[in-house]
Enzyme design. Structure first.
Site, PDB file in Angstrom:
ATOM      1  N   GLU A  63       5.224  -7.295   4.223  1.00  0.00           N
ATOM      2  CA  GLU A  63       5.918  -8.545   3.887  1.00  0.00           C
ATOM      3  C   GLU A  63       5.316  -9.698   4.717  1.00  0.00           C
ATOM      4  O   GLU A  63       5.219  -9.595   5.929  1.00  0.00           O
ATOM      5  CB  GLU A  63       7.415  -8.417   4.185  1.00  0.00           C
ATOM      6  N   CYS A 117      16.820  -6.234   5.397  1.00  0.00           N
ATOM      7  CA  CYS A 117      15.387  -6.228   5.714  1.00  0.00           C
ATOM      8  C   CYS A 117      14.897  -7.658   5.924  1.00  0.00           C
ATOM      9  O   CYS A 117      14.320  -7.992   6.960  1.00  0.00           O
ATOM     10  CB  CYS A 117      14.593  -5.568   4.588  1.00  0.00           C
ATOM     11  N   HIS A 127       7.758  -2.432   4.240  1.00  0.00           N
ATOM     12  CA  HIS A 127       8.657  -1.652   3.372  1.00  0.00           C
ATOM     13  C   HIS A 127       7.970  -0.338   2.995  1.00  0.00           C
ATOM     14  O   HIS A 127       6.794  -0.344   2.608  1.00  0.00           O
ATOM     15  CB  HIS A 127       8.956  -2.434   2.077  1.00  0.00           C
TER      16      HIS A 127
END
Length: 209
Positions: free
Chosen positions: A84, A148, A167
């Site tokens: 991410e 998250c 992730h």
């Protein structure tokens, strides 16, 4: 004085349909492997609770003062290990494990809408995918507006962006716990290299002026 670098890696406790959270399993596999003799690795399981994140993350940054902090979460939709690039401040409407949701629906009051990691995730992705790891890595700019994303934003804010979020898919869909541990090790080593390269570049720029 300890010349080794410090890295903190977190995973999450079980939630919803994730009775075993692949993120914490993967982090425990990473802990077994270690990151090499030059790195102090600390791991921590994080509750899937907004309030816990708000108190825990500042204390982790303060206590360990890591060169890098990496948070690992599970995504039921993921089929690759996903890096991410950014965390988002707004849009948190989903209740956590204790049925709580922030009334402001945001992470940090008056914080920027989006915070980017200091690490170029496309570069990490390219380097890891060109190795013989056997685990596919991809990049995303939407960590999902739940714990998250929330954790990532709070940590980016605390740690001057020396932070990453990864992730992982659920276990055996398609990767084993061992595969995920190996993938995390390769990814974190690359992230540390990139941070080192950036620091060297900054030093060189300073000397040139």
């Amino acid at each position: 004085m300890d010349a080794r670098k410090t890295v903190v890696v977190t995973g999450f406790e079980p939630f919803g349909e994730h009775k075993v959270n692949a993120s914490w399993v993967a982090v425990q596999e990473l802990e077994k492997l270690g990151l090499g003799r030059d790195i102090n690795l600390f791991v921590k399981e994080i509750p899937v609770e907004y309030k816990a994140v708000q108190t825990l993350l500042p204390s982790l940054w303060k206590q360990h003062q890591p060169q890098l902090m990496v948070h690992v979460g599970v995504s039921g939709m993921a089929t690759t290990v996903t890096l991410e690039q950014c965390g988002h401040n707004h849009g948190y409407t989903r209740p956590d494990n204790s049925a709580f949701c922030p009334s402001s629906q945001c992470c940090i009051d008056k914080g920027p809408d989006c915070l980017l990691s200091a690490i170029d995730m496309e570069l990490v992705c390219k380097r890891v995918n060109s190795s013989s790891l056997g685990v596919t890595v991809s990049v995303s700019e939407d960590a999902g507006r739940y714990l998250c994303d929330y954790t990532y934003y709070v940590s980016l804010y605390q740690g001057e962006r020396r932070c990453a979020f990864v992730h992982v898919p659920p276990l055996e869909k398609p990767y084993s716990a061992e595969d995920l541990g190996r993938a995390l090790k390769a990814i974190l080593r690359e992230m540390l290299k990139i941070l080192e390269e950036q620091a060297e570049h900054k030093d060189n720029c300073k000397h040139e002026h």
